[in-house]
Scaffold this motif. Structure first.
Motif, PDB file in Angstrom:
ATOM      1  N   PHE A  31       0.857  -1.178   0.000  1.00  0.00           N
ATOM      2  CA  PHE A  31       0.000   0.000   0.000  1.00  0.00           C
ATOM      3  C   PHE A  31       0.898   1.233   0.000  1.00  0.00           C
ATOM      4  CE2 PHE A  31      -2.226  -3.349   2.250  1.00  0.00           C
ATOM      5  CZ  PHE A  31      -3.497  -3.308   1.705  1.00  0.00           C
ATOM      6  N   THR A  32       0.398   2.332  -0.548  1.00  0.00           N
ATOM      7  CA  THR A  32       1.112   3.604  -0.492  1.00  0.00           C
ATOM      8  C   THR A  32       0.346   4.534   0.433  1.00  0.00           C
ATOM      9  OG1 THR A  32       1.920   3.310  -2.737  1.00  0.00           O
ATOM     10  CG2 THR A  32       2.010   5.520  -1.834  1.00  0.00           C
ATOM     11  N   ALA A  33       1.070   5.111   1.403  1.00  0.00           N
ATOM     12  CA  ALA A  33       0.442   5.972   2.397  1.00  0.00           C
ATOM     13  C   ALA A  33       1.198   7.293   2.488  1.00  0.00           C
ATOM     14  CB  ALA A  33       0.464   5.285   3.764  1.00  0.00           C
ATOM     15  N   GLY A  34       0.456   8.339   2.813  1.00  0.00           N
ATOM     16  CA  GLY A  34       1.083   9.620   3.119  1.00  0.00           C
ATOM     17  C   GLY A  34       1.576   9.585   4.552  1.00  0.00           C
ATOM     18  N   ILE A  35       2.531  10.446   4.877  1.00  0.00           N
ATOM     19  CA  ILE A  35       3.069  10.508   6.238  1.00  0.00           C
ATOM     20  C   ILE A  35       2.771  11.889   6.809  1.00  0.00           C
ATOM     21  CG2 ILE A  35       5.096  10.130   7.689  1.00  0.00           C
ATOM     22  CD1 ILE A  35       6.513   9.015   5.228  1.00  0.00           C
ATOM     23  N   VAL A  36       2.275  11.929   8.048  1.00  0.00           N
ATOM     24  CA  VAL A  36       2.054  13.204   8.727  1.00  0.00           C
ATOM     25  C   VAL A  36       3.370  13.594   9.390  1.00  0.00           C
ATOM     26  CG1 VAL A  36       0.761  14.408  10.519  1.00  0.00           C
ATOM     27  CG2 VAL A  36      -0.381  12.689   9.105  1.00  0.00           C
ATOM     28  N   LEU A  37       3.969  14.677   8.911  1.00  0.00           N
ATOM     29  CA  LEU A  37       5.263  15.138   9.413  1.00  0.00           C
ATOM     30  C   LEU A  37       5.123  16.500  10.071  1.00  0.00           C
ATOM     31  CD1 LEU A  37       7.407  14.216   6.286  1.00  0.00           C
ATOM     32  CD2 LEU A  37       7.240  12.938   8.408  1.00  0.00           C
ATOM     33  N   THR A  38       6.077  16.832  10.920  1.00  0.00           N
ATOM     34  CA  THR A  38       6.057  18.142  11.563  1.00  0.00           C
ATOM     35  C   THR A  38       7.340  18.890  11.253  1.00  0.00           C
ATOM     36  OG1 THR A  38       7.062  17.273  13.570  1.00  0.00           O
ATOM     37  CG2 THR A  38       4.664  17.322  13.503  1.00  0.00           C
ATOM     38  N   GLY A  39       7.232  20.177  11.084  1.00  0.00           N
ATOM     39  CA  GLY A  39       8.379  21.079  10.987  1.00  0.00           C
ATOM     40  C   GLY A  39       9.462  20.684  10.015  1.00  0.00           C
ATOM     41  N   THR A  40      10.624  20.364  10.556  1.00  0.00           N
ATOM     42  CA  THR A  40      11.813  20.153   9.741  1.00  0.00           C
ATOM     43  C   THR A  40      11.983  18.711   9.256  1.00  0.00           C
ATOM     44  OG1 THR A  40      13.053  19.820  11.779  1.00  0.00           O
ATOM     45  CG2 THR A  40      13.086  22.038  10.835  1.00  0.00           C
ATOM     46  N   GLU A  41      11.022  17.836   9.559  1.00  0.00           N
ATOM     47  CA  GLU A  41      11.157  16.432   9.165  1.00  0.00           C
ATOM     48  C   GLU A  41      11.223  16.259   7.649  1.00  0.00           C
ATOM     49  OE1 GLU A  41       9.131  13.959  12.800  1.00  0.00           O
ATOM     50  OE2 GLU A  41       7.801  14.784  11.276  1.00  0.00           O
ATOM     51  N   PRO A  73      17.673  14.841  12.960  1.00  0.00           N
ATOM     52  CA  PRO A  73      17.346  16.275  13.094  1.00  0.00           C
ATOM     53  C   PRO A  73      17.960  17.073  11.942  1.00  0.00           C
ATOM     54  CG  PRO A  73      18.100  15.394  15.177  1.00  0.00           C
ATOM     55  CD  PRO A  73      18.332  14.327  14.158  1.00  0.00           C
ATOM     56  N   TYR A  74      17.241  18.082  11.505  1.00  0.00           N
ATOM     57  CA  TYR A  74      17.690  18.931  10.397  1.00  0.00           C
ATOM     58  C   TYR A  74      18.859  19.781  10.871  1.00  0.00           C
ATOM     59  CZ  TYR A  74      17.350  22.201   6.476  1.00  0.00           C
ATOM     60  OH  TYR A  74      17.616  22.966   5.378  1.00  0.00           O
ATOM     61  N   PHE A  75      19.951  19.778  10.116  1.00  0.00           N
ATOM     62  CA  PHE A  75      21.183  20.459  10.520  1.00  0.00           C
ATOM     63  C   PHE A  75      20.971  21.951  10.755  1.00  0.00           C
ATOM     64  CE2 PHE A  75      25.154  22.685   9.480  1.00  0.00           C
ATOM     65  CZ  PHE A  75      25.980  22.148  10.465  1.00  0.00           C
ATOM     66  N   TYR A  76      20.187  22.595   9.889  1.00  0.00           N
ATOM     67  CA  TYR A  76      19.981  24.040   9.993  1.00  0.00           C
ATOM     68  C   TYR A  76      18.783  24.405  10.871  1.00  0.00           C
ATOM     69  CZ  TYR A  76      23.258  24.049   6.152  1.00  0.00           C
ATOM     70  OH  TYR A  76      24.366  23.854   5.377  1.00  0.00           O
ATOM     71  N   GLY A  77      18.176  23.402  11.505  1.00  0.00           N
ATOM     72  CA  GLY A  77      17.027  23.666  12.362  1.00  0.00           C
ATOM     73  C   GLY A  77      17.456  24.366  13.644  1.00  0.00           C
ATOM     74  N   SER A  78      16.498  25.014  14.278  1.00  0.00           N
ATOM     75  CA  SER A  78      16.800  25.725  15.523  1.00  0.00           C
ATOM     76  C   SER A  78      16.141  24.994  16.685  1.00  0.00           C
ATOM     77  CB  SER A  78      16.288  27.167  15.411  1.00  0.00           C
ATOM     78  OG  SER A  78      14.895  27.160  15.191  1.00  0.00           O
ATOM     79  N   TYR A  79      15.641  25.735  17.645  1.00  0.00           N
ATOM     80  CA  TYR A  79      14.993  25.137  18.812  1.00  0.00           C
ATOM     81  C   TYR A  79      13.748  24.328  18.420  1.00  0.00           C
ATOM     82  CZ  TYR A  79      11.714  28.969  18.202  1.00  0.00           C
ATOM     83  OH  TYR A  79      10.785  29.827  17.683  1.00  0.00           O
ATOM     84  N   SER A  80      13.190  24.591  17.242  1.00  0.00           N
ATOM     85  CA  SER A  80      11.960  23.900  16.830  1.00  0.00           C
ATOM     86  C   SER A  80      12.242  22.617  16.060  1.00  0.00           C
ATOM     87  CB  SER A  80      11.108  24.833  15.971  1.00  0.00           C
ATOM     88  OG  SER A  80      11.814  25.167  14.781  1.00  0.00           O
TER      89      SER A  80
END
Length: 159
Positions: A31-41, A73-80
């Motif tokens: 099956f193909t599914a979408g993924i619920v991601l947040t912020g820098t993911e 974690p995203y390299f250029y991400g900050s506190y979020s």
């Protein structure tokens, strides 16, 4: 999965595969599914900084969740910046979720993620498979078939 869907996956700039999946399991249905991601993911996924090694899926209250998926974690991400390993919700139709929930009630069946890719609209998608675990002798047979294919390819190249 039809030819058009396979072409989209091959054209995707990011393809994060679960290489152990086909060795450890018989893949019954995908099956193909979408993924619920947040912020820098999504930014980390576009850089290819994700892993499906210990990931598996569960059905909880009529929703499918992927557990154990690691997105760095995203390299250029900050506190979020996001957490590396957390449960992420998958987007499937009710019919697909019902079908998966019924199937995993049978002994020996599970749901595993096999591929994460970016579709042509820039969204992260995941291929999940309804899978049945292999026994040790099945794994040996898979290794033997793989070795035989490799030998046949070598023989063809020499001629």
């Amino acid at each position: 999965m039809n030819k058009e869907q396979q072409l989209l996956r091959k054209k995707s700039p990011v393809q994060i595969k679960n290489k152990k999946a086909s060795f450890e399991y018989f893949l019954v249905e995908t099956f193909t599914a979408g993924i619920v991601l947040t912020g820098t993911e999504i930014k980390s996924i576009r850089l290819g900084k994700a892993s499906l090694v210990d990931a598996y899926c569960v059905v909880i209250n009529g929703e499918v969740w992927v557990k154990g998926m690691s997105i760095s974690p995203y390299f250029y991400g900050s506190y979020s910046n996001h957490e590396m390993i957390r449960d992420r919700k998958l987007l499937l139709t009710k019919r697909e979720i019902r079908r998966l929930a019924e199937a995993i009630k049978q002994p020996g069946f599970t749901i595993i993620p096999t591929l994460v890719f970016i579709d042509d609209h820039g969204r992260a998608k995941m291929d999940i498979a309804l899978a049945r675990g292999k026994k040790l002798f099945d794994k040996r047979q898979t290794l033997k078939e793989k070795e035989d294919r490799r030998e046949m390819d070598r023989a063809r190249k020499h001629y």
